[in-house]
Scaffold this motif. Structure first.
Motif, PDB file in Angstrom:
ATOM      1  N   VAL A  14      82.138 -79.577  67.011  1.00 28.80           N
ATOM      2  CA  VAL A  14      82.287 -80.422  68.198  1.00 28.80           C
ATOM      3  C   VAL A  14      81.653 -79.749  69.412  1.00 28.80           C
ATOM      4  CG1 VAL A  14      83.978 -81.385  69.816  1.00 28.80           C
ATOM      5  CG2 VAL A  14      84.321 -81.647  67.362  1.00 28.80           C
ATOM      6  N   TYR A  15      81.936 -78.465  69.602  1.00 27.75           N
ATOM      7  CA  TYR A  15      81.362 -77.726  70.725  1.00 27.75           C
ATOM      8  C   TYR A  15      79.839 -77.698  70.629  1.00 27.75           C
ATOM      9  CZ  TYR A  15      80.214 -74.021  73.980  1.00 27.75           C
ATOM     10  OH  TYR A  15      79.653 -73.307  75.003  1.00 27.75           O
ATOM     11  N   GLY A  16      79.308 -77.439  69.438  1.00 24.30           N
ATOM     12  CA  GLY A  16      77.860 -77.403  69.245  1.00 24.30           C
ATOM     13  C   GLY A  16      77.226 -78.758  69.506  1.00 24.30           C
ATOM     14  N   GLY A  17      77.854 -79.831  69.042  1.00 22.08           N
ATOM     15  CA  GLY A  17      77.346 -81.171  69.288  1.00 22.08           C
ATOM     16  C   GLY A  17      77.345 -81.510  70.762  1.00 22.08           C
ATOM     17  N   LYS A  18      78.399 -81.136  71.461  1.00 17.62           N
ATOM     18  CA  LYS A  18      78.477 -81.389  72.901  1.00 17.62           C
ATOM     19  C   LYS A  18      77.404 -80.590  73.634  1.00 17.62           C
ATOM     20  CE  LYS A  18      81.562 -81.386  76.906  1.00 17.62           C
ATOM     21  NZ  LYS A  18      80.436 -81.480  77.763  1.00 17.62           N
ATOM     22  N   TRP A  19      77.187 -79.356  73.228  1.00 17.86           N
ATOM     23  CA  TRP A  19      76.164 -78.521  73.858  1.00 17.86           C
ATOM     24  C   TRP A  19      74.782 -79.142  73.648  1.00 17.86           C
ATOM     25  CZ3 TRP A  19      71.819 -75.843  72.357  1.00 17.86           C
ATOM     26  CH2 TRP A  19      71.309 -74.935  73.294  1.00 17.86           C
ATOM     27  N   LEU A  20      74.491 -79.597  72.430  1.00 21.16           N
ATOM     28  CA  LEU A  20      73.203 -80.236  72.160  1.00 21.16           C
ATOM     29  C   LEU A  20      73.031 -81.489  73.011  1.00 21.16           C
ATOM     30  CD1 LEU A  20      73.009 -79.941  68.278  1.00 21.16           C
ATOM     31  CD2 LEU A  20      71.565 -78.754  69.933  1.00 21.16           C
ATOM     32  N   TYR A  21      74.094 -82.291  73.126  1.00 16.09           N
ATOM     33  CA  TYR A  21      74.037 -83.517  73.933  1.00 16.09           C
ATOM     34  C   TYR A  21      73.836 -83.186  75.411  1.00 16.09           C
ATOM     35  CZ  TYR A  21      75.403 -87.939  76.026  1.00 16.09           C
ATOM     36  OH  TYR A  21      75.426 -89.087  76.766  1.00 16.09           O
ATOM     37  N   ASP A  22      74.594 -82.232  75.925  1.00 16.49           N
ATOM     38  CA  ASP A  22      74.503 -81.860  77.342  1.00 16.49           C
ATOM     39  C   ASP A  22      73.137 -81.300  77.710  1.00 16.49           C
ATOM     40  OD1 ASP A  22      77.088 -82.700  77.766  1.00 16.49           O
ATOM     41  OD2 ASP A  22      77.955 -80.674  77.713  1.00 16.49           O
ATOM     42  N   ASN A  23      72.470 -80.646  76.774  1.00 18.92           N
ATOM     43  CA  ASN A  23      71.166 -80.038  77.041  1.00 18.92           C
ATOM     44  C   ASN A  23      70.008 -80.925  76.589  1.00 18.92           C
ATOM     45  OD1 ASN A  23      71.762 -77.340  78.236  1.00 18.92           O
ATOM     46  ND2 ASN A  23      73.016 -77.221  76.403  1.00 18.92           N
ATOM     47  N   HIS A  24      70.293 -82.185  76.333  1.00 15.69           N
ATOM     48  CA  HIS A  24      69.291 -83.216  76.043  1.00 15.69           C
ATOM     49  C   HIS A  24      68.493 -82.955  74.773  1.00 15.69           C
ATOM     50  CE1 HIS A  24      70.227 -84.835  79.967  1.00 15.69           C
ATOM     51  NE2 HIS A  24      70.075 -83.626  80.473  1.00 15.69           N
ATOM     52  N   TYR A  25      69.063 -82.241  73.827  1.00 13.37           N
ATOM     53  CA  TYR A  25      68.381 -82.035  72.558  1.00 13.37           C
ATOM     54  C   TYR A  25      68.501 -83.256  71.656  1.00 13.37           C
ATOM     55  CZ  TYR A  25      67.605 -77.113  73.517  1.00 13.37           C
ATOM     56  OH  TYR A  25      67.180 -75.943  74.066  1.00 13.37           O
ATOM     57  N   PHE A  29      66.587 -88.435  69.331  1.00  9.70           N
ATOM     58  CA  PHE A  29      67.343 -88.992  68.213  1.00  9.70           C
ATOM     59  C   PHE A  29      68.103 -90.241  68.653  1.00  9.70           C
ATOM     60  CE2 PHE A  29      71.449 -89.259  65.984  1.00  9.70           C
ATOM     61  CZ  PHE A  29      70.989 -89.538  64.708  1.00  9.70           C
ATOM     62  N   LEU A  30      68.782 -90.168  69.794  1.00 10.56           N
ATOM     63  CA  LEU A  30      69.539 -91.310  70.291  1.00 10.56           C
ATOM     64  C   LEU A  30      68.611 -92.461  70.657  1.00 10.56           C
ATOM     65  CD1 LEU A  30      72.201 -89.442  72.460  1.00 10.56           C
ATOM     66  CD2 LEU A  30      72.507 -90.443  70.191  1.00 10.56           C
ATOM     67  N   ASP A  31      67.437 -92.160  71.206  1.00 16.85           N
ATOM     68  CA  ASP A  31      66.461 -93.196  71.526  1.00 16.85           C
ATOM     69  C   ASP A  31      65.960 -93.865  70.249  1.00 16.85           C
ATOM     70  OD1 ASP A  31      64.767 -94.646  73.354  1.00 16.85           O
ATOM     71  OD2 ASP A  31      63.105 -93.387  72.659  1.00 16.85           O
ATOM     72  N   SER A  32      65.725 -93.073  69.222  1.00 14.57           N
ATOM     73  CA  SER A  32      65.270 -93.610  67.947  1.00 14.57           C
ATOM     74  C   SER A  32      66.322 -94.526  67.326  1.00 14.57           C
ATOM     75  CB  SER A  32      64.938 -92.469  66.985  1.00 14.57           C
ATOM     76  OG  SER A  32      64.569 -92.966  65.731  1.00 14.57           O
ATOM     77  N   VAL A  33      67.582 -94.119  67.387  1.00 14.91           N
ATOM     78  CA  VAL A  33      68.665 -94.944  66.859  1.00 14.91           C
ATOM     79  C   VAL A  33      68.746 -96.256  67.625  1.00 14.91           C
ATOM     80  CG1 VAL A  33      71.182 -95.110  66.613  1.00 14.91           C
ATOM     81  CG2 VAL A  33      70.002 -93.020  65.925  1.00 14.91           C
ATOM     82  N   SER A  34      68.607 -96.184  68.937  1.00 13.46           N
ATOM     83  CA  SER A  34      68.662 -97.391  69.764  1.00 13.46           C
ATOM     84  C   SER A  34      67.525 -98.353  69.416  1.00 13.46           C
ATOM     85  CB  SER A  34      68.594 -96.998  71.237  1.00 13.46           C
ATOM     86  OG  SER A  34      68.543 -98.137  72.050  1.00 13.46           O
ATOM     87  N   LYS A  35      66.312 -97.837  69.280  1.00 17.78           N
ATOM     88  CA  LYS A  35      65.164 -98.681  68.946  1.00 17.78           C
ATOM     89  C   LYS A  35      65.308 -99.283  67.550  1.00 17.78           C
ATOM     90  CE  LYS A  35      61.759 -96.531  71.942  1.00 17.78           C
ATOM     91  NZ  LYS A  35      60.533 -95.733  72.017  1.00 17.78           N
ATOM     92  N   THR A  36      65.794 -98.490  66.608  1.00 19.50           N
ATOM     93  CA  THR A  36      65.984 -98.982  65.249  1.00 19.50           C
ATOM     94  C   THR A  36      67.017-100.095  65.223  1.00 19.50           C
ATOM     95  OG1 THR A  36      65.381 -96.839  64.325  1.00 19.50           O
ATOM     96  CG2 THR A  36      66.631 -98.323  62.904  1.00 19.50           C
ATOM     97  N   THR A  37      68.095 -99.927  65.974  1.00 23.46           N
ATOM     98  CA  THR A  37      69.125-100.964  66.039  1.00 23.46           C
ATOM     99  C   THR A  37      68.569-102.246  66.629  1.00 23.46           C
ATOM    100  OG1 THR A  37      70.813 -99.257  66.316  1.00 23.46           O
ATOM    101  CG2 THR A  37      71.423-101.494  66.938  1.00 23.46           C
TER     102      THR A  37
END
Length: 61
Positions: A14-25, A29-37
Motif C-alpha cells: 500500500v505504501y509503495g503504491g501510494k508513493w508511485l501514485y504521488d510521484n506520478h509514476y 498507466f492510468l491514462d491508458s486504462v482511461s482511454k481503453t475504457t
C-alpha cells in the motif's frame, strides 16, 4: 506471527503504491486504462462507427 508478516507485506504494498501514485509514476498507466475504457464503451455502443466521417479518400476522422 504469520498474520503479522502478512500485515507488514500488505502495508508495504500500500505504501509503495501510494508513493508511485504521488510521484506520478502511474500517470501513463492510468491514462491508458482511461482511454481503453472509453474506446471499449464506444465500441460497445457503436459510437466510433457513428462518429466516423468517411470522405471517400480513405481519410477517416
Amino acid at each position: 506471527m504469520k498474520g503479522l508478516v502478512i500485515l507488514v507485506l500488505l502495508g508495504g504494498l500500500v505504501y509503495g503504491g501510494k508513493w508511485l501514485y504521488d510521484n506520478h509514476y502511474l500517470d501513463s498507466f492510468l491514462d491508458s486504462v482511461s482511454k481503453t475504457t472509453e474506446r471499449t464503451a464506444n465500441f460497445a455502443t457503436d459510437k466510433a462507427v457513428k462518429d466516423t466521417n468517411f470522405d471517400g479518400q480513405s481519410n477517416a476522422y
